[in-house]
Scaffold this active site. Structure first.
Site, PDB file in Angstrom:
ATOM      1  N   GLY A  45      35.020  50.666  42.551  1.00 22.09           N
ATOM      2  CA  GLY A  45      34.335  51.882  42.991  1.00 22.09           C
ATOM      3  C   GLY A  45      33.866  51.706  44.415  1.00 22.09           C
ATOM      4  N   GLN A  50      29.290  53.110  52.103  1.00 25.71           N
ATOM      5  CA  GLN A  50      29.783  51.733  52.223  1.00 25.71           C
ATOM      6  C   GLN A  50      30.845  51.574  53.298  1.00 25.71           C
ATOM      7  OE1 GLN A  50      30.431  51.342  47.735  1.00 25.71           O
ATOM      8  NE2 GLN A  50      29.767  49.284  48.328  1.00 25.71           N
ATOM      9  N   CYS A  99      28.712  44.274  43.804  1.00 29.55           N
ATOM     10  CA  CYS A  99      28.905  45.376  44.751  1.00 29.55           C
ATOM     11  C   CYS A  99      29.610  44.845  45.999  1.00 29.55           C
ATOM     12  CB  CYS A  99      27.541  45.952  45.121  1.00 29.55           C
ATOM     13  SG  CYS A  99      27.608  47.285  46.321  1.00 29.55           S
ATOM     14  N   LEU A 100      30.562  45.622  46.498  1.00 29.60           N
ATOM     15  CA  LEU A 100      31.297  45.190  47.696  1.00 29.60           C
ATOM     16  C   LEU A 100      30.359  44.993  48.887  1.00 29.60           C
ATOM     17  CD1 LEU A 100      34.423  47.539  47.502  1.00 29.60           C
ATOM     18  CD2 LEU A 100      34.295  45.112  46.877  1.00 29.60           C
ATOM     19  N   HIS A 141      26.171  53.408  39.357  1.00 32.18           N
ATOM     20  CA  HIS A 141      26.111  52.465  40.482  1.00 32.18           C
ATOM     21  C   HIS A 141      26.582  53.136  41.776  1.00 32.18           C
ATOM     22  CE1 HIS A 141      26.851  48.333  42.346  1.00 32.18           C
ATOM     23  NE2 HIS A 141      27.462  49.161  43.165  1.00 32.18           N
ATOM     24  N   GLU A 142      27.723  53.824  41.697  1.00 31.01           N
ATOM     25  CA  GLU A 142      28.279  54.447  42.913  1.00 31.01           C
ATOM     26  C   GLU A 142      27.395  55.599  43.392  1.00 31.01           C
ATOM     27  OE1 GLU A 142      30.373  52.853  44.537  1.00 31.01           O
ATOM     28  OE2 GLU A 142      30.911  51.524  42.899  1.00 31.01           O
ATOM     29  N   HIS A 145      24.486  54.737  45.539  1.00 32.11           N
ATOM     30  CA  HIS A 145      24.763  54.555  46.970  1.00 32.11           C
ATOM     31  C   HIS A 145      24.559  55.857  47.755  1.00 32.11           C
ATOM     32  CE1 HIS A 145      26.224  50.446  47.235  1.00 32.11           C
ATOM     33  NE2 HIS A 145      27.056  50.630  46.225  1.00 32.11           N
TER      34      HIS A 145
END
Ligand code: NI
Length: 189
Positions: A45, A50, A99-100, A141-142, A145
């Site tokens: 995701g 990000q 997370c990235l 989660h996404e 952001h």
């Protein structure tokens, strides 16, 4: 085009996002770049902040988890202006996340098991339905952001204290990861 992933500590992850409008310039291109960036970094995701863009836009592809969780097979979604409503009557569950934007850190996070989601897709069609289990977690989660929240904001204060050194290294860009990143470094005068 693969874009750099903005890391924990970068102000763009704490910047309010704007709603996407149908006339947003080159939206298709941005979505294509987000997909490419996510696949290049082995994510499931990615949210627009990000990649440094303060827009309410998310891409999710959990197909890779389909061997273990068959309900995720083939699940790929573009979420434009998503809106989550939670079912407070269902107990929250704890599960490990990564997370990235926070490379090398995995921590347990409590999330709602079941959510109701309204969103617009890349063809500008609106949708509304319930999600539960792992996919509900990825969506939460996404979407976090899009509201200036990173998963480590949701861990216990004790755990956060324990990973403080690692987080400080991420802020400074001292990370070892296989994808391009952009960290927050204060400008020197
Ligand atoms: Ni994330």
């Amino acid at each position: 085009m693969v874009l750099p992933i903005y890391l924990y500590g970068h102000p763009v992850l704490r910047t309010p996002t704007e709603l996407v409008t149908p006339d947003y310039p080159d939206l298709d291109k941005l979505i294509a770049n987000m997909k490419e960036t996510m696949y290049a970094s082995d994510g499931i995701g990615i949210a627009a902040p990000q990649v440094g863009v303060s827009l309410r836009l998310v891409y999710i592809d959990v197909d890779v988890l389909g061997d273990d969780l068959p309900e995720l097979k083939g699940v790929r979604m573009v979420l434009i202006n998503p809106e989550i409503t939670v079912d407070e009557s269902v107990e929250a569950v704890s599960r490990e996340e990564g997370c990235l934007s926070v490379p090398g850190i995995h921590e347990s996070v409590q999330r709602h098991e079941k959510i109701h989601l309204k969103w617009t897709d890349e063809n500008w069609q609106t949708h509304e339905r319930d999600f539960e289990g792992y996919l509900s977690r990825v969506i939460q989660h996404e979407c976090d952001h899009l509201f200036q929240t990173v998963f480590v904001d949701r861990i216990s204060p004790i755990r956060k204290q324990l990973i403080r050194g690692k987080l400080n290294n991420i802020v400074k860009g001292n990370v070892d990861c296989s994808y391009r990143t952009r960290s927050y470094k204060p400008k020197r005068k």
